[in-house]
Design an enzyme around this catalytic site. Structure first.
Site, PDB file in Angstrom:
ATOM      1  N   LEU A   1     -38.972   5.680 -26.376  1.00 21.41           N
ATOM      2  CA  LEU A   1     -38.181   4.741 -27.161  1.00 21.41           C
ATOM      3  C   LEU A   1     -37.918   3.434 -26.406  1.00 21.41           C
ATOM      4  O   LEU A   1     -37.446   3.449 -25.268  1.00 21.41           O
ATOM      5  CB  LEU A   1     -36.835   5.408 -27.522  1.00 21.41           C
ATOM      6  CG  LEU A   1     -35.983   4.690 -28.556  1.00 21.41           C
ATOM      7  CD1 LEU A   1     -36.663   4.691 -29.913  1.00 21.41           C
ATOM      8  CD2 LEU A   1     -34.610   5.334 -28.645  1.00 21.41           C
ATOM      9  N   ASP A   2     -38.227   2.309 -27.054  1.00 20.19           N
ATOM     10  CA  ASP A   2     -37.971   0.965 -26.503  1.00 20.19           C
ATOM     11  C   ASP A   2     -38.621   0.746 -25.131  1.00 20.19           C
ATOM     12  O   ASP A   2     -38.114  -0.028 -24.319  1.00 20.19           O
ATOM     13  CB  ASP A   2     -36.452   0.692 -26.389  1.00 20.19           C
ATOM     14  CG  ASP A   2     -35.746   0.728 -27.735  1.00 20.19           C
ATOM     15  OD1 ASP A   2     -36.403   0.452 -28.753  1.00 20.19           O
ATOM     16  OD2 ASP A   2     -34.546   1.039 -27.762  1.00 20.19           O
TER      17      ASP A   2
ATOM     18  N   MET B   1     -35.008   2.055 -38.863  1.00 21.69           N
ATOM     19  CA  MET B   1     -34.058   2.835 -38.061  1.00 21.69           C
ATOM     20  C   MET B   1     -34.447   4.309 -37.972  1.00 21.69           C
ATOM     21  O   MET B   1     -33.649   5.200 -38.299  1.00 21.69           O
ATOM     22  CB  MET B   1     -32.649   2.688 -38.643  1.00 21.69           C
ATOM     23  CG  MET B   1     -32.147   1.253 -38.656  1.00 21.69           C
ATOM     24  SD  MET B   1     -32.196   0.475 -37.032  1.00 21.69           S
ATOM     25  CE  MET B   1     -30.765   1.229 -36.307  1.00 21.69           C
TER      26      MET B   1
ATOM     27  N   LEU C   1     -39.812   7.659 -34.138  1.00 22.66           N
ATOM     28  CA  LEU C   1     -41.107   8.130 -34.650  1.00 22.66           C
ATOM     29  C   LEU C   1     -41.636   9.294 -33.814  1.00 22.66           C
ATOM     30  O   LEU C   1     -41.513   9.299 -32.586  1.00 22.66           O
ATOM     31  CB  LEU C   1     -42.100   6.972 -34.633  1.00 22.66           C
ATOM     32  CG  LEU C   1     -41.705   5.810 -35.566  1.00 22.66           C
ATOM     33  CD1 LEU C   1     -42.497   4.558 -35.238  1.00 22.66           C
ATOM     34  CD2 LEU C   1     -41.872   6.214 -37.019  1.00 22.66           C
TER      35      LEU C   1
ATOM     36  N   GLY D   1     -33.709  -6.955 -43.549  1.00 18.78           N
ATOM     37  CA  GLY D   1     -35.058  -7.519 -43.593  1.00 18.78           C
ATOM     38  C   GLY D   1     -35.141  -9.006 -43.322  1.00 18.78           C
ATOM     39  O   GLY D   1     -36.015  -9.688 -43.861  1.00 18.78           O
TER      40      GLY D   1
ATOM     41  N   ASN E   1     -42.782  -3.298 -32.332  1.00 18.59           N
ATOM     42  CA  ASN E   1     -41.345  -3.225 -32.592  1.00 18.59           C
ATOM     43  C   ASN E   1     -40.687  -4.453 -31.972  1.00 18.59           C
ATOM     44  O   ASN E   1     -41.224  -5.060 -31.045  1.00 18.59           O
ATOM     45  CB  ASN E   1     -40.745  -1.956 -31.967  1.00 18.59           C
ATOM     46  CG  ASN E   1     -39.272  -1.799 -32.314  1.00 18.59           C
ATOM     47  OD1 ASN E   1     -38.851  -2.060 -33.452  1.00 18.59           O
ATOM     48  ND2 ASN E   1     -38.465  -1.408 -31.351  1.00 18.59           N
TER      49      ASN E   1
ATOM     50  N   ARG F   1     -38.222  15.754 -38.935  1.00 21.60           N
ATOM     51  CA  ARG F   1     -38.898  14.495 -38.601  1.00 21.60           C
ATOM     52  C   ARG F   1     -40.408  14.603 -38.815  1.00 21.60           C
ATOM     53  O   ARG F   1     -41.043  13.683 -39.329  1.00 21.60           O
ATOM     54  CB  ARG F   1     -38.607  14.150 -37.128  1.00 21.60           C
ATOM     55  CG  ARG F   1     -39.133  12.789 -36.709  1.00 21.60           C
ATOM     56  CD  ARG F   1     -38.763  12.442 -35.275  1.00 21.60           C
ATOM     57  NE  ARG F   1     -37.352  12.584 -34.990  1.00 21.60           N
ATOM     58  CZ  ARG F   1     -36.398  11.745 -35.388  1.00 21.60           C
ATOM     59  NH1 ARG F   1     -36.728  10.705 -36.107  1.00 21.60           N
ATOM     60  NH2 ARG F   1     -35.142  11.958 -35.087  1.00 21.60           N
TER      61      ARG F   1
ATOM     62  N   HIS G   1     -36.950  -5.474 -30.289  1.00 26.94           N
ATOM     63  CA  HIS G   1     -35.697  -4.892 -29.818  1.00 26.94           C
ATOM     64  C   HIS G   1     -34.797  -6.018 -29.332  1.00 26.94           C
ATOM     65  O   HIS G   1     -35.235  -6.865 -28.533  1.00 26.94           O
ATOM     66  CB  HIS G   1     -35.970  -3.900 -28.684  1.00 26.94           C
ATOM     67  CG  HIS G   1     -34.715  -3.282 -28.163  1.00 26.94           C
ATOM     68  ND1 HIS G   1     -34.048  -2.281 -28.839  1.00 26.94           N
ATOM     69  CD2 HIS G   1     -33.982  -3.563 -27.061  1.00 26.94           C
ATOM     70  CE1 HIS G   1     -32.955  -1.970 -28.155  1.00 26.94           C
ATOM     71  NE2 HIS G   1     -32.890  -2.724 -27.079  1.00 26.94           N
TER      72      HIS G   1
HETATM   73  C1  GRF Z   1     -33.271  -6.800 -35.455  1.00 27.59           C
HETATM   74  O1  GRF Z   1     -32.209  -7.330 -34.741  1.00 27.59           O
HETATM   75  C2  GRF Z   1     -34.195  -6.079 -34.532  1.00 27.59           C
HETATM   76  O2  GRF Z   1     -34.103  -6.506 -33.221  1.00 27.59           O
HETATM   77  C3  GRF Z   1     -33.752  -4.648 -34.624  1.00 27.59           C
HETATM   78  O3  GRF Z   1     -33.292  -4.483 -35.943  1.00 27.59           O
HETATM   79  C4  GRF Z   1     -32.832  -5.728 -36.440  1.00 27.59           C
HETATM   80  C5  GRF Z   1     -33.435  -5.909 -37.794  1.00 27.59           C
HETATM   81  O4  GRF Z   1     -32.829  -6.931 -38.517  1.00 27.59           O
HETATM   82  N1  GRF Z   1     -34.829  -3.757 -34.272  1.00 27.59           N
HETATM   83  P1  GRF Z   1     -33.401  -7.376 -39.919  1.00 27.59           P
HETATM   84  O5  GRF Z   1     -33.344  -6.190 -40.864  1.00 27.59           O
HETATM   85  O6  GRF Z   1     -34.793  -7.872 -39.712  1.00 27.59           O
HETATM   86  O7  GRF Z   1     -32.480  -8.463 -40.375  1.00 27.59           O
END
Ligand code: GRF
Length: 215
Positions: free
Chosen positions: A147-148, A93, A96, A15, A110, A68, A112
């Site tokens: 995704l992404d 993680m 969805l 986080g 999101n 899911r 990435h």
């Molecule tokens: C980040 O690097 C983000 O790009 C990816 O997950 C990571 C989350 O890190 N989707 P954190 O939990 O905010 O430290």
């Protein structure tokens, strides 16, 4: 959207991006109402960060559901109690379901850790180093079913340093994320950036290309 925009942050782990949102709101540089932090992992350190900041937290474990779809249904019911305008995935993680993405259509962000469309998926830093790329970074985008691959809003870009390790690169990308994610969320929260007809619109104009900031 209501003002300030009611924002749910979804996490699974440490986080640090959540912390960047908390800090920006506390410092008055980000006008969002962080109404709930959700985790699918009861041990996510991010939950403590939220509690410390006085943000309501909630957790449902995906392992408690057979598939899911049923987990996402429970997640929708839980999140809707807080009536969020915006969902911020910050290291959440989970892939969805269509039902989830449709329910919050155009209201999920999101981040990435790559310059999308390059390197969707995992291990992005290692893959960038192995390819010998000169540039790397992170992308904030709207979430769609693919995704992404949703419309990109903002990218933070940095030059790869000769000889740096994946861990060093990851740390530098993370610092970039802490700048660009609250920034992009502020644009969406204020209505400067919107998702319309499957595209990203900025200041009333459709924009296929993300804003790029160099670090
Ligand atoms: C980040 O690097 C983000 O790009 C990816 O997950 C990571 C989350 O890190 N989707 P954190 O939990 O905010 O430290």
């Amino acid at each position: 959207m209501a003002k300030p925009c009611k924002t749910a942050i979804l996490i699974s782990g440490s986080g640090t991006n959540l912390q960047a949102f908390i800090d920006a709101v506390e410092q008055g540089t980000l006008e969002l109402n962080l109404c709930v932090v959700f985790s699918n992992n009861p041990n996510a350190p991010g939950l403590e960060r939220a509690e410390k900041a006085g943000i309501p937290t909630t957790c449902i474990q995906h392992n408690d559901y057979p598939d899911r779809e049923s987990f996402d249904e429970a997640l929708i019911a839980e999140l809707d109690r807080f009536k969020p305008d915006l969902l911020v995935l910050a290291g959440f993680m989970r892939i969805l379901s269509t039902r989830f993405v449709t329910h919050y259509c155009g209201r999920i962000l999101n981040i990435h850790p790559a310059l999308l469309p390059a390197y969707p998926g995992l291990n992005t830093h290692q893959r960038v180093l192995e390819s010998g790329d000169a540039w790397h970074g992170s992308t904030v985008h709207f979430v769609t079913e693919k995704l992404d691959a949703g419309p990109r809003i903002l990218q933070g870009r940095l030059a790869v340093k000769p000889g740096e390790s994946a861990e060093e690169l990851a740390l530098r990308v993370q610092a970039v994320e802490h700048q660009i994610y609250p920034q992009a969320a502020a644009w969406v929260g204020s209505g400067k950036v919107v998702f319309r007809s499957g595209e990203c619109w900025r200041d009333g104009k459709q924009s296929d290309a993300p804003v790029i900031q160099n670090f």
